[in-house]
Design an enzyme around this catalytic site. Structure first.
Site, PDB file in Angstrom:
ATOM      1  N   ASP A 151      71.649  49.758   6.079  1.00  0.00           N
ATOM      2  CA  ASP A 151      71.891  51.189   5.895  1.00  0.00           C
ATOM      3  C   ASP A 151      73.244  51.648   6.428  1.00  0.00           C
ATOM      4  O   ASP A 151      73.564  52.833   6.373  1.00  0.00           O
ATOM      5  CB  ASP A 151      70.749  52.028   6.491  1.00  0.00           C
ATOM      6  CG  ASP A 151      70.265  51.514   7.832  1.00  0.00           C
ATOM      7  OD1 ASP A 151      70.919  50.616   8.408  1.00  0.00           O
ATOM      8  OD2 ASP A 151      69.230  52.018   8.312  1.00  0.00           O
ATOM      9  N   HIS A 199      71.271  52.476  12.570  1.00  0.00           N
ATOM     10  CA  HIS A 199      70.628  53.223  13.651  1.00  0.00           C
ATOM     11  C   HIS A 199      70.510  52.352  14.904  1.00  0.00           C
ATOM     12  O   HIS A 199      70.354  51.135  14.792  1.00  0.00           O
ATOM     13  CB  HIS A 199      69.232  53.680  13.223  1.00  0.00           C
ATOM     14  CG  HIS A 199      69.227  54.523  11.979  1.00  0.00           C
ATOM     15  ND1 HIS A 199      68.991  53.987  10.727  1.00  0.00           N
ATOM     16  CD2 HIS A 199      69.463  55.841  11.819  1.00  0.00           C
ATOM     17  CE1 HIS A 199      69.062  54.973   9.833  1.00  0.00           C
ATOM     18  NE2 HIS A 199      69.359  56.101  10.456  1.00  0.00           N
ATOM     19  N   ASP A 210      71.938  47.224  11.963  1.00  0.00           N
ATOM     20  CA  ASP A 210      71.398  48.409  11.292  1.00  0.00           C
ATOM     21  C   ASP A 210      72.206  49.633  11.737  1.00  0.00           C
ATOM     22  O   ASP A 210      72.715  49.658  12.857  1.00  0.00           O
ATOM     23  CB  ASP A 210      69.920  48.565  11.696  1.00  0.00           C
ATOM     24  CG  ASP A 210      69.202  49.671  10.948  1.00  0.00           C
ATOM     25  OD1 ASP A 210      68.412  49.349  10.043  1.00  0.00           O
ATOM     26  OD2 ASP A 210      69.414  50.858  11.274  1.00  0.00           O
ATOM     27  N   HIS A 264      62.871  50.612  15.967  1.00  0.00           N
ATOM     28  CA  HIS A 264      62.628  51.862  16.703  1.00  0.00           C
ATOM     29  C   HIS A 264      61.302  51.844  17.468  1.00  0.00           C
ATOM     30  O   HIS A 264      61.060  52.738  18.288  1.00  0.00           O
ATOM     31  CB  HIS A 264      62.638  53.064  15.754  1.00  0.00           C
ATOM     32  CG  HIS A 264      63.950  53.292  15.087  1.00  0.00           C
ATOM     33  ND1 HIS A 264      65.119  53.421  15.794  1.00  0.00           N
ATOM     34  CD2 HIS A 264      64.291  53.392  13.773  1.00  0.00           C
ATOM     35  CE1 HIS A 264      66.126  53.596  14.942  1.00  0.00           C
ATOM     36  NE2 HIS A 264      65.649  53.584  13.709  1.00  0.00           N
TER      37      HIS A 264
HETATM   38 ZN   LIG Z   1      68.322  52.089  10.107  1.00  0.00          ZN
END
Ligand SMILES: [Zn+2]
Length: 244
Positions: A178, A96, A94, A57
């Site tokens: 995740d 996200h 991941d 991120h």
């Molecule tokens: Zn994540």
């Protein structure tokens, strides 16, 4: 720089620095670059960096979402510059979207970024329409509840051919766990076997395209049980060891 004591927020809450953070993130970036050195010089066929915090991120000039520096993006830039590579791919499973990696790669056709991620979910980016300056960005948004069958079908049709087509000289994996069904922060239903499967598929591509060169870097994963089991099957697949 890190504070001498206490905590300093960097992005309004999610991302904080403690007295140990600076050394921690420097070691994360160092591990990722050492991984590149190891596979590019032939010391290792592939490498796994057990790094925290996660990095995907973090944008070129902004920390966010638990991430301070973007280890995967830095490792890719390091590989281009240090080893005069022309094509480096980052593959991110991941749960996200790696907005930071996408932001760093968007206008650089020598860098390729492919991400599967739950949508809608933090950070809100990663629509399939975000394709980069030269189709060098591939986003596969997945619906809440996505199971093994749908995940594998989407990856097989929407991601693996694009990676093969890019013909990377090095593959970097943003390996988050995740998307596992046990994860408390997200809503996909992947199993350990899915992480083994995608890893094996990436190993196959790397074997064909770039003599097996993969540097895998840990991203998120907030069920400690799923983090342990997912990481284990991932590393075993990198090593070419079948699951029990
Ligand atoms: Zn994540």
């Amino acid at each position: 720089m890190a504070p001498n004591h206490g905590y300093v927020p960097l992005d309004g809450g999610d991302t904080v620095m403690s007295p140990g953070s600076w050394e921690g993130v420097m070691r994360c970036v160092g591990a990722a670059c050492a991984g590149v050195d190891a596979v590019m010089t032939g010391d290792a066929r592939n490498a796994f960096c057990a790094t925290r915090p996660c990095g995907h991120h973090a944008e070129p000039s902004k920390a966010m979402g638990f991430c301070i520096f973007n280890q995967a993006a830095i490792a890719a830039a390091y590989a281009l510059e240090t080893f005069q590579l022309e094509r480096v791919a980052v593959v991110d499973f991941d749960v996200h979207h790696g907005n930071g990696t996408q932001a760093a790669f968007f206008n650089r056709p020598e860098l390729f970024y492919a991400s599967s991620h739950q949508s809608p979910l933090f950070p809100g980016t990663g629509a399939a329409s975000e394709t980069g300056v030269d189709h060098n960005i591939v986003n596969l948004p997945l619906p809440r509840g996505c199971n093994s069958e749908l995940f594998r079908a989407r990856i097989e049709s929407g991601m693996l051919p694009a990676i093969r087509n890019f013909d990377p000289q090095l593959i970097i994996i943003s390996a988050g766990f995740d998307a596992h069904r046990l994860d408390p922060l997200a809503g996909l239903n992947l199993e350990d076997s899915d992480f083994e499967w995608i890893t094996t598929e990436l190993v196959r591509i790397a074997d064909t395209a770039c003599e097996g060169r993969i540097v895998s870097i840990l991203e998120g994963g907030y069920s400690l049980e799923a983090l342990a089991t997912g990481t284990t099957v991932h590393v075993r697949a990198l090593m070419g060891i079948a699951a029990d």
